[in-house]
Write an enzyme that holds these catalytic residues in place. Structure first.
Site, mmCIF file in Angstrom:
data_model
loop_
_atom_site.group_PDB
_atom_site.id
_atom_site.type_symbol
_atom_site.label_atom_id
_atom_site.label_comp_id
_atom_site.label_asym_id
_atom_site.label_seq_id
_atom_site.Cartn_x
_atom_site.Cartn_y
_atom_site.Cartn_z
ATOM 1 N N SER A 138 -19.077 -14.287 8.641
ATOM 2 C CA SER A 138 -18.142 -13.965 7.710
ATOM 3 C C SER A 138 -18.613 -12.915 6.720
ATOM 4 O O SER A 138 -19.557 -12.900 6.282
ATOM 5 C CB SER A 138 -17.968 -15.144 6.780
ATOM 6 O OG SER A 138 -17.214 -14.915 5.522
ATOM 7 N N ASP A 140 -17.521 -11.744 3.917
ATOM 8 C CA ASP A 140 -17.404 -11.996 2.647
ATOM 9 C C ASP A 140 -18.819 -12.658 1.884
ATOM 10 O O ASP A 140 -19.100 -12.751 0.652
ATOM 11 C CB ASP A 140 -16.351 -12.876 2.502
ATOM 12 C CG ASP A 140 -14.920 -12.387 2.583
ATOM 13 O OD1 ASP A 140 -14.989 -10.858 2.600
ATOM 14 O OD2 ASP A 140 -13.913 -12.864 2.449
ATOM 15 N N GLU A 238 -10.918 -7.757 -3.875
ATOM 16 C CA GLU A 238 -9.543 -8.070 -3.860
ATOM 17 C C GLU A 238 -9.124 -9.129 -4.444
ATOM 18 O O GLU A 238 -7.900 -9.473 -4.979
ATOM 19 C CB GLU A 238 -9.081 -8.265 -2.374
ATOM 20 C CG GLU A 238 -9.897 -9.440 -1.630
ATOM 21 C CD GLU A 238 -9.439 -9.421 -0.231
ATOM 22 O OE1 GLU A 238 -8.104 -9.034 0.096
ATOM 23 O OE2 GLU A 238 -10.290 -9.734 0.703
ATOM 24 N N VAL A 273 -11.439 -1.630 7.566
ATOM 25 C CA VAL A 273 -12.547 -0.941 7.939
ATOM 26 C C VAL A 273 -13.843 -1.751 7.834
ATOM 27 O O VAL A 273 -14.739 -1.435 8.526
ATOM 28 C CB VAL A 273 -12.479 0.350 7.509
ATOM 29 C CG1 VAL A 273 -12.844 0.374 6.017
ATOM 30 C CG2 VAL A 273 -13.647 1.485 7.889
ATOM 31 N N ARG A 631 -37.264 8.827 30.982
ATOM 32 C CA ARG A 631 -36.967 9.949 29.758
ATOM 33 C C ARG A 631 -37.846 9.247 28.743
ATOM 34 O O ARG A 631 -37.900 7.946 28.483
ATOM 35 C CB ARG A 631 -35.757 10.013 29.500
ATOM 36 C CG ARG A 631 -34.600 10.595 30.370
ATOM 37 C CD ARG A 631 -35.111 12.067 30.831
ATOM 38 N NE ARG A 631 -34.150 12.555 31.761
ATOM 39 C CZ ARG A 631 -34.146 12.681 32.935
ATOM 40 N NH1 ARG A 631 -35.180 11.874 33.830
ATOM 41 N NH2 ARG A 631 -33.366 13.156 33.914
ATOM 42 N N MET A 638 -37.736 11.484 11.255
ATOM 43 C CA MET A 638 -36.328 11.041 11.020
ATOM 44 C C MET A 638 -36.319 9.878 10.435
ATOM 45 O O MET A 638 -35.367 9.378 9.828
ATOM 46 C CB MET A 638 -35.359 11.352 12.373
ATOM 47 C CG MET A 638 -35.704 10.487 13.488
ATOM 48 S SD MET A 638 -34.709 10.872 14.932
ATOM 49 C CE MET A 638 -33.167 10.223 14.401
#
Length: 756
Positions: A138, A140, A238, A273, A631, A638
């Site tokens: 979840s 939330d 919300e 999103v 490879r 970084m």
């Protein structure tokens, strides 16, 4: 363990069947949990089934049929016919409540099916009981009994990415932004977001604002602008309400700010999103760990074992009775409906309340204008060692909490070297404004240790009247603390309290399971591995060897390997030979015959002085000729860069606040004859997270736990996760099942110490 005990793990599931389903709203990290359940189940000899209910790879949906007895009767029939007596349910509280109802009715359902002639008496006997284990998925984080649910950290990543992007445009135009995040009944996402971005205000359903909140909010925004800030950020869950239960919407807040202050104000509703995107490293590892524990709980279950939920407490996997957790979750909702908000906050747990208390301090309390004589102390804060994302958040929190307490706070540039040279200045409230989301070290940091500069350091401690020192850094910060303790014998000026906050990508500071910055580095590695694997998807038959940082500590290589689905991870703590390398090559040769024609191998930078990255690359290239190409990629610095993750921002903020609270108390305790004199072992500590608690440990007591030659702790908790990496990569190994989570009770867990 004996060989027989090891072998038992491989036969634990023989003759048993496990079904796994994802239910309710989707959450990032569910796939990692499903993968772990399937592969560990198969490893133990069990048969594993998917139950398709409706994003996850096996589908996720809110099933209306299952709410009716007829639907549950059909579900029981399907399980019995396949010989399934073990069910792993990954979902929210609704899904887990339904699962427990299903289990409580199991005997009656079998009886009805037998009476209807749909199953035989023999089938009913073989399926006489049903084991259920729940994993909470979840975004939330609204399920009581666990510090973090699967998907929450990833949702925070999505939110913070957007908040950081909005912050830049808000500063350009001097705007106020109101951001609405998910959380109908739980304000966790909103609360942690506010801590992670330094928001001016947050509205959450568990703690409605006072009746005069409109006046207070406008005054707060106005004060922020007066101090020179070019933006205001307001976070709204919300489900936000006022004390009368009336909804507080983002549009309401926007209209209030525009009407009363005239500020250019915009609303952004993040919506779904927050559910999307790739899971964070934390959620991948959490899903994998919980999936493994779920299989063990199912296969060890008996008819008398209650349905349990596998949850996270600190960094420990624990088993809790499912219905205890469901009941407490329902109690929270009831308390909010009854307007008993203090009770709702307590039921959310200590971690939630700590987040709220730190938020209130940083967002709503201001430094005293006048200070009582003798109440002001001087505390200096500095960074030591290599830079790590989150250092700035820790400095900001330390400075502001210090100012709120009425202290004078100094910042030291360039670590111990700067302390010796007098590169010290006083920091006010606005000095650290906007630091939470910035990577690196704004104060500057160096690896220089203090021992050679004791005279200059002592002189500056006297000159600036420094009475306490907060050191934020890695292994050098820890060893520097040990040198300060030793220096007290010669220099009385060094007899001041100090505390070390671990901050290093290597996660190698003794006394703490986690260091600020390690989570950010881990996510950087995972993101890079994802892209590299994606490039191999087109070319096929390619193996990548990736070198990670960490010095001699294999934390990053191991955890990134677990999160990214690596085929092997070479580390110093687990010695390996040429035969092991050959076995890994053979494993990859066999893998290339499957549908997944790519390989990923991680190597810690100092895992072996002879088996270098180049050596391993050349070996794989030679042995894989005609089967796969190789490879290599050295990730380098970084891993130390970038903006801190939500976890590191939140962790650093709370560590800074806790360190400064400890410091204020320790200074008062050390006040003697008109001056500060601290020479006891507990006046120089590392603040670390140990299993389920944040604890202060004297640096001198940690010496015996330290491998100074290799700059790592002698015991490291994450090494116990190494077998999971190998099992998930489909290696045939011995699995130690002697140590696993035991069933606890939520009331006992809730009375424990602070957890993150």
């Amino acid at each position: 363990m004996t060989h027989e005990e090891h072998h038992a793990a491989k036969t634990l599931g023989i003759g048993k069947a496990i079904a796994v389903l994802t239910s309710g709203g989707d959450a990032q990290g569910m796939n990692a949990a499903v993968r772990a359940v399937v592969r560990v189940g198969i490893f133990t000899g069990a048969r594993v089934f998917f139950v398709h209910e409706g994003g996850t790879v096996i589908g996720s949906a809110r099933c209306k049929d299952f709410r009716e007895r007829e639907g549950r009767l059909r579900a029981a029939y399907n399980l019995v016919k396949r010989g399934i007596t073990n069910l792993c349910v990954i979902g929210g509280d609704g899904s887990l409540t339904g699962a427990d109802t299903f289990r409580s009715e199991w005997s009656d359902l079998l009886s009805d099916l037998q009476k209807a002639g749909k199953i035989t008496a023999e089938e009913a006997t073989k399926s006489s009981y049903l084991n259920i284990v729940g994993l909470v998925g979840s975004i939330d984080n609204d399920f009581c009994g666990t510090d973090m649910t699967i998907g929450t950290d990833s949702a925070l990543h999505r939110i913070i990415e957007i908040v950081d992007a909005i912050t830049t445009t808000a500063q350009s135009h001097q705007r106020t932004f109101v951001l609405e995040v998910m959380g109908r009944h739980c304000g966790y996402l909103a609360l942690v977001t506010s801590l992670s971005c330094g928001a001016d205000w947050v509205f959450i359903p568990e703690c409605p604002p006072d009746d005069d909140w409109e006046e207070h909010l406008c005054r707060r925004l106005s004060e922020t602008r007066t101090r020179g800030s070019r933006l205001n950020i307001i976070i709204v869950a919300e489900g936000a309400i006022d004390k009368n239960g009336k909804p507080i919407t983002s549009e309401d807040i926007k209209n209030l700010v525009v009407k009363r202050l005239g500020y250019d104000t915009r609303v952004t509703v993040l919506g779904h999103v927050q559910r999307g995107g790739t899971p964070s490293a934390f959620d991948r590892i959490l899903g994998s760990r919980m999936g493994v524990e779920a299989v063990m709980a199912l296969l060890e279950g008996t008819p008398d074992t209650p349905a349990c939920v596998v949850s996270l407490s600190g960094n420990q996997a624990v088993r809790l009775p499912l219905m205890e957790c469901v009941q407490v979750t329902k109690d929270v909702t009831k308390a909010m409906n009854d307007r008993k908000f203090d009770e709702a906050m307590k039921l959310r747990g200590r971690s939630f309340m700590n987040n709220w208390e730190v938020y209130k301090l940083l967002a709503h309390v201001r430094p005293p204008v006048t200070k009582a004589p003798g109440s002001t102390h001087t505390v200096a804060v500095m960074n030591v060692g290599a830079p790590a994302a989150g250092m700035n958040a820790a400095v900001r929190s330390t400075v502001r909490i210090g100012l709120i307490q009425g202290n004078r706070v100094l910042v030291v540039h360039d670590g111990f070297e700067g302390l010796a040279k007098g590169q010290i200045e006083e920091a006010g409230w606005s000095y650290v404004g906007g630091w939470t989301g910035q990577g690196g070290s704004k104060l500057g940091t160096k690896r220089t240790l203090p021992k050679k500069s004791f005279e200059q350091i002592s002189a500056n401690i006297t000159k600036f009247n420094i009475q306490g020192l907060v050191i934020i850094g890695g292994f050098e910060a820890y060893t520097g603390g040990l040198e300060l303790m030793e220096g007290r014998k010669q220099f009385d000026e060094l007899c001041i309290p100090f505390v070390v906050i671990p901050a290093t990508v290597s996660n190698n500071v003794p006394g703490s399971d986690f260091s600020v910055g390690a989570d950010t580095a881990l996510n950087t590695i995972c993101t890079t591995c994802d892209r590299i694997k994606q490039s191999a998807a087109g070319t096929k038959r390619r193996v990548f060897i990736i070198e990670t940082m960490g010095g001699y500590c294999g934390y990053l290589a191991t955890m990134a390997g677990l999160a990214a689905g690596a085929d092997a991870a070479y580390i110093f703590e687990e010695p390996f030979t040429i035969r092991d390398l050959q076995a890994n090559v053979e494993h990859l040769v066999q893998k290339m015959k499957t549908t997944v024609k790519r390989g990923l191998v991680l190597r810690n930078e100092k895992c072996n002085e002879n088996y270098t990255t180049d050596f391993i690359f050349n070996l794989y290239s030679e042995e894989g000729k005609g089967i796969f190409d190789s490879r290599k990629n050295v990730l380098g610095h970084m891993q130390q860069g970038g903006s801190p993750t939500p976890f590191d921002r939140n962790f650093a903020t709370k560590m800074g606040a806790k360190a400064m609270n400890w410091m204020s108390g320790k200074i008062k305790e050390s006040y003697r004859n008109g001056r500060i004199f601290a020479n006891t072992p507990d006046s120089g500590c590392v603040l670390g997270m140990r299993k389920r608690a944040l604890v202060f440990q004297p640096v001198t007591e940690l010496k015996d736990q330290t491998d100074f030659e290799h700059r790592i702790p002698k015991e490291q908790w994450w090494l116990k996760l190494r077998p999971i990496l190998k099992i998930l990569a489909k290696y045939e190994i011995d699995l130690d099942t002697s140590e696993h989570a035991h069933l606890e009770h939520i009331s006992r867990k809730r009375s424990g110490e602070t957890s993150i």
